[in-house]
Enzyme design. Structure first.
Site, short mmCIF file in Angstrom:
data_model
loop_
_atom_site.label_atom_id
_atom_site.label_comp_id
_atom_site.label_asym_id
_atom_site.label_seq_id
_atom_site.Cartn_x
_atom_site.Cartn_y
_atom_site.Cartn_z
N HIS A 99 0.85 -1.19 0.00
CA HIS A 99 0.00 0.00 0.00
C HIS A 99 0.89 1.24 0.00
O HIS A 99 1.95 1.24 0.63
CB HIS A 99 -0.91 -0.01 1.24
CG HIS A 99 -2.00 1.00 1.14
ND1 HIS A 99 -1.78 2.34 1.38
CD2 HIS A 99 -3.31 0.89 0.81
CE1 HIS A 99 -2.91 3.00 1.20
NE2 HIS A 99 -3.86 2.14 0.86
N GLU A 169 -4.00 1.94 -7.23
CA GLU A 169 -4.39 3.00 -6.30
C GLU A 169 -3.51 4.22 -6.56
O GLU A 169 -2.40 4.31 -6.01
CB GLU A 169 -4.18 2.55 -4.85
CG GLU A 169 -5.15 1.50 -4.38
CD GLU A 169 -5.44 1.62 -2.88
OE1 GLU A 169 -6.61 1.57 -2.51
OE2 GLU A 169 -4.50 1.81 -2.09
#
Ligand code: 13P
Length: 256
Positions: A99, A169
């Site tokens: 992430h 993302e």
């Protein structure tokens, strides 16, 4: 073949054990009243502390649980670390890897991300590997270069004999309320699919590519209707049961 949709809630550093469990109880209650779309898998990723209590609550249901990170190794003298083996034992079936918050705040680089994906697979967890460019990189026309570099490092490190999920993302879209247009996002989805197809031929039906970054009950339709993503990775809007159910329902209305 249509790949089944995957809807992932990343709760980040939110929700106490009590709040995570209460969410699980409420979600099950609401889904008993209205099961919602079929052919869609929900994965809730609470803090590591809430993993076991939430998994316990959801045991026997269709809702899966995932971790937000893992460390390397199995067991050993690694103070503060959590391995795939321990996460699996706590009830996780998925794990978010790479992430951007971990890449930025915890200095995780492409090599470490790839090593974590290898460990996740060894430990029987399905990795959800995040890639994406910063605002500055996009402004300099580097989106394709960055995403290619990030994803290729992972593709070359593992053999796809277990499921791997990827998530696009864009860093600038996370928590900002801004999203790429459907066509900008779709361009990256296609890039990712091409890279995956080139490195792992024949895995098209097995590898899901998600979108994440300011997904909410309003923006979800655009991604469902106008992109080929196989689901979404949701932060802020997944913290509220109503909002989360709306996202799932709206996605399902278009895709399931
Ligand atoms: P937001 O949905 O809050 O933008 O967060 C996205 C994210 O980082 C999910 O992993």
């Amino acid at each position: 073949m249509e790949r089944p949709s995957l809807m992932v809630a990343n709760w980040k550093m939110y929700k106490t054990i009590h709040a995570a469990r209460a969410f699980g109880v409420e979600l099950l209650r609401r889904m008993e009243e209205d099961p919602g779309p079929r052919g869609l898998t929900q994965v809730l990723c609470p803090t590591a502390l809430a993993l076991a209590p939430l998994a316990e609550r959801l045991r026997g249901s269709a809702i899966r649980v995932g971790a937000q990170n893992l460390d390397l190794g199995v067991e050993g003298p690694r103070t503060g670390a959590l391995s795939a083996y321990l996460l699996r034992d706590a009830g996780a079936e998925y794990v978010i890897v790479g992430h951007s918050e971990r890449r930025q705040e915890f200095a995780e680089d492409d090599d470490l991300v790839a090593a974590k994906v290898v460990e996740a697979l060894k430990g029987q967890l399905t990795p959800i590997v995040c890639v994406g460019e910063t605002r500055d990189e996009r402004d300099h026309g580097l989106t394709e270069t960055v995403v290619t570099r990030q994803i290729e490092r992972v593709l070359s490190a593992v053999t796809p004999d277990r499921e791997v999920v990827f998530a696009y993302e864009p860093v600038w879209a996370i928590g900002s309320g801004r999203t790429p247009t459907a066509s900008e996002a779709e361009q990256v989805a296609q890039l990712m699919r091409n890279l995956i197809g080139r490195s792992w031929p024949g895995t098209d039906a097995l590898v899901r590519v998600l979108y994440g970054g300011s997904v909410n009950r309003d923006s979800i339709r655009t991604f469902a209707e106008h992109t080929s993503f196989d689901g979404v990775l949701v932060g802020g809007a997944s913290l509220d049961v109503d909002h989360w159910l709306d996202i799932n329902r709206r996605w399902g209305e278009v895709r399931c």
